[in-house]
Each structure stands twice: as structure tokens, then as C-alpha cells.
Design an enzyme around this catalytic site. Structure first.
Site, mmCIF file in Angstrom:
data_model
loop_
_atom_site.group_PDB
_atom_site.id
_atom_site.type_symbol
_atom_site.label_atom_id
_atom_site.label_comp_id
_atom_site.label_asym_id
_atom_site.label_seq_id
_atom_site.Cartn_x
_atom_site.Cartn_y
_atom_site.Cartn_z
ATOM 1 N N ASP A 176 0.692 -1.203 0.104
ATOM 2 C CA ASP A 176 -0.382 0.003 -0.063
ATOM 3 C C ASP A 176 0.591 1.271 -0.059
ATOM 4 O O ASP A 176 1.986 0.930 0.181
ATOM 5 C CB ASP A 176 -0.809 0.151 1.481
ATOM 6 C CG ASP A 176 -1.559 0.940 1.263
ATOM 7 O OD1 ASP A 176 -2.663 1.174 -0.068
ATOM 8 O OD2 ASP A 176 -3.264 0.672 2.232
ATOM 9 N N ASN B 132 -10.654 -2.822 -6.269
ATOM 10 C CA ASN B 132 -9.903 -1.804 -7.281
ATOM 11 C C ASN B 132 -9.932 -1.600 -8.256
ATOM 12 O O ASN B 132 -9.778 0.132 -9.375
ATOM 13 C CB ASN B 132 -7.748 -2.236 -7.282
ATOM 14 C CG ASN B 132 -7.017 -2.168 -6.284
ATOM 15 O OD1 ASN B 132 -6.580 -3.171 -6.447
ATOM 16 N ND2 ASN B 132 -7.108 -1.505 -5.190
HETATM 17 C C1 FPP Z 1 -1.984 0.578 -3.661
HETATM 18 O O1 FPP Z 1 -1.244 1.595 -3.545
HETATM 19 C C2 FPP Z 1 -0.924 -0.858 -4.764
HETATM 20 C C3 FPP Z 1 -1.471 -0.878 -5.671
HETATM 21 C C4 FPP Z 1 -2.735 -1.285 -6.376
HETATM 22 C C5 FPP Z 1 -1.019 -1.961 -6.626
HETATM 23 C C6 FPP Z 1 0.177 -2.859 -6.328
HETATM 24 C C7 FPP Z 1 0.974 -3.125 -7.883
HETATM 25 C C8 FPP Z 1 2.001 -3.815 -7.484
HETATM 26 C C9 FPP Z 1 3.660 -3.324 -6.652
HETATM 27 C C10 FPP Z 1 3.042 -3.983 -8.986
HETATM 28 C C11 FPP Z 1 2.986 -5.629 -9.327
HETATM 29 C C12 FPP Z 1 3.455 -6.071 -9.783
HETATM 30 C C13 FPP Z 1 3.048 -7.312 -10.455
HETATM 31 C C14 FPP Z 1 3.590 -7.919 -12.338
HETATM 32 C C15 FPP Z 1 2.979 -8.202 -9.037
HETATM 33 P P1 FPP Z 1 -2.155 2.471 -3.747
HETATM 34 O O2 FPP Z 1 -2.113 2.892 -4.903
HETATM 35 O O3 FPP Z 1 -3.492 2.472 -3.466
HETATM 36 O O4 FPP Z 1 -1.633 3.851 -2.970
HETATM 37 P P2 FPP Z 1 -2.233 5.239 -1.813
HETATM 38 O O5 FPP Z 1 -2.637 3.614 -0.940
HETATM 39 O O6 FPP Z 1 -1.349 5.837 -1.962
HETATM 40 O O7 FPP Z 1 -3.333 5.474 -3.237
#
Ligand code: FPP
Length: 249
Positions: free
Chosen positions: A29, A77
């Protein structure tokens, strides 16, 4: 590689090898906030998030942890802006294509869990290819939860079991934890011993609801792209100080 990952290639001396978690799960996160704080668009945070995940996977391998599961995309998501969803789907596909050779070289066995049928067809193709090609690898088990929801996973298991009962193949008395687990996406993978969540949120967010029944939870304020080997070391130190009782005294 960050400076920390170069320095911390061996298991840190203060960690006990025999008390390491066998399986670590991560809720990655804080990518969006990481980017926002730097005046960058959110997608830059996801890109850096991939680098952090790649280094964690290598670190688990270097330190002798058998399995890593990452929550890449939840069933909730889809509610994000379309351009972010599309960016993430394209990112997953590109990363898979780019990393397959290295995963083979590093003996990684990759598996995707979730409702994969609802993902873009081109991503499904890469997922199938990566799972097939790495299926015989004997190194770390890397599981990526994509379009994953814990409640949905439990419901689909219930449906499959109910069908077996309806068709007369199964007696309801035979439904126990072992049988139930055979119908989960994660069948064959041991339950996570440790769940790490970054960016300070104290929630499970529909992740591995069944499998984390006795998992230890570690939450850090660090945002996911900044989660490096030094941070992982701290999480493992905290884990090793916990007494796991599994409901006993
Ligand atoms: C949460 O941060 C993150 C995600 C929803 C995406 C996570 C995916 C990756 C790191 C890529 C992984 C890749 C592979 C191929 C497995 P957020 O966007 O919710 O951050 P925020 O809470 O600060 O808005």
C-alpha cells in the site's frame, strides 16, 4: 538495487534462521501517496512499487524464505479511475513478459490467484505462460493475488463443494478444513506466517481471509516503494519477538 539491498544480501546476524516465517504475504500500500509526495503522477508510484517487489522477492530467496504472496490487485480496485486500472493491467503484463527469463534463471515458481477470467485476455495469456513455464521450478513460490477477493474465494469454494454434495459425490459430514482448503485458489501453498502491510493502514482489505486466520500482522508507516531490505529486516525482527500460540496457552 538500493544501497540496503547490496549490504543486506546475507541473512542479518541477529535473525534466527530456524525461526524465519516460511511464507510472507504483503499488502503493497502507498504507491499513490509516494508519487504524490514527490509531485509525480500516481503511476510512477506503481512503477517504483514493482522495483520494491522484485527486490523483496530476491531478498526472500537470499534469506531462505520459501514463499512470498503479494496483493497486486483486489476485486475492489476496479473502482479506480479507468486510466489507472488500464495502466496497472498493462504494467502487470509488461513486467511478466520482461521478468519471465529471470524468474526461470532464479528458479522462481510463479502462481496467480484470483478471478483471472475477468482480466484482459492478453494478460491472461502472459499469466498462463508464466505459470506453465515456471511450474517445475524448485525455488521460491511467488504468488500474485490479482483480481483477488478473500470473500469471493471462500464463496467459490462453497459453491464447488455444494455442487459435489448436490451431485451425491460428497457427504456434508466430510467437509472439514482440509477439504475446504482444496477448493481455495491457494491450495497446496502453506498459510502465510507473516502479513506485512505498508503505509500504516490496519486492515486486511479482503486479503487471504481464510489463510491469515493465525498469521502475524506487521504494519509499517513506510510507503510501499520505500519498503527495502532494511524495512524487511525490521519486520522479521518484530516477527521473531512474537510468541505464536495458535489459540493455545
Ligand atoms: C496500492 O497502492 C498498490 C496497488 C493497488 C498496486 C500494487 C501493484 C504493484 C506494486 C505492481 C505489482 C506487479 C506485479 C507484476 C506483481 P495505492 O495505489 O493504493 O497507493 P495509495 O494508497 O497511496 O493511493
Amino acid at each position: 538495487m538500493t544501497a540496503h539491498s547490496i549490504v543486506l544480501q546475507e541473512l542479518p546476524a541477529d535473525l534466527q534462521r530456524e525461526r524465519l516465517p516460511k511464507h510472507v504475504a504483503v499488502i503493497m500500500d502507498g504507491n499513490g501517496r509516494w508519487a504524490k509526495r514527490r509531485g509525480m503522477p500516481r503511476f510512477m508510484g506503481h512503477r517504483r512499487g514493482v522495483d520494491a517487489l522484485k527486490d523483496l522477492l530476491r531478498c526472500c530467496r537470499d534469506w531462505g524464505i520459501e514463499a512470498l504472496t503479494a496483493y497486486a490487485f483486489s476485486t475492489e480496485n476496479w473502482g479506480r479511475p479507468l486510466e489507472e486500472v488500464e495502466f496497472l493491467m498493462t504494467l502487470f503484463e509488461r513486467v511478466l513478459r520482461q521478468e519471465l527469463r529471470e524468474m526461470m534463471e532464479e528458479n522462481v515458481r510463479i502462481r496467480f490467484v484470483g478471478n483471472l477470467n475477468a482480466l484482459p485476455r492478453s494478460l491472461q495469456v502472459e499469466i498462463e505462460k508464466s505459470m506453465e513455464e515456471t511450474a517445475g521450478n524448485q525455488g521460491i513460490q511467488f504468488t500474485v493475488a490479482t483480481n483477488y477477493g478473500g470473500r469471493q474465494e471462500i464463496l467459490q469454494a462453497c459453491r464447488a463443494i455444494a455442487q459435489q454434495v448436490q451431485q451425491g459425490h460428497l457427504n456434508p459430514d466430510e467437509i472439514d478444513e482440509t477439504l475446504f482448503e482444496q477448493h481455495l485458489y491457494t491450495t497446496g501453498i502453506c498459510d502465510p506466517d507473516l502479513l506485512i502491510r505498508t503505509s500504516g493502514e490496519m486492515r486486511l482489505s479482503n486479503f487471504l481471509l481464510w489463510q491469515l486466520a493465525y498469521g502475524e500482522i506487521y504494519v509499517t508507516d513506510t510507503l510501499w516503494p520505500d519498503f527495502d531490505r532494511h524495512e524487511f529486516h525490521q519486520a522479521l525482527s518484530a516477527y521473531q519477538q512474537r510468541e505464536r500460540r495458535f489459540g493455545k496457552v
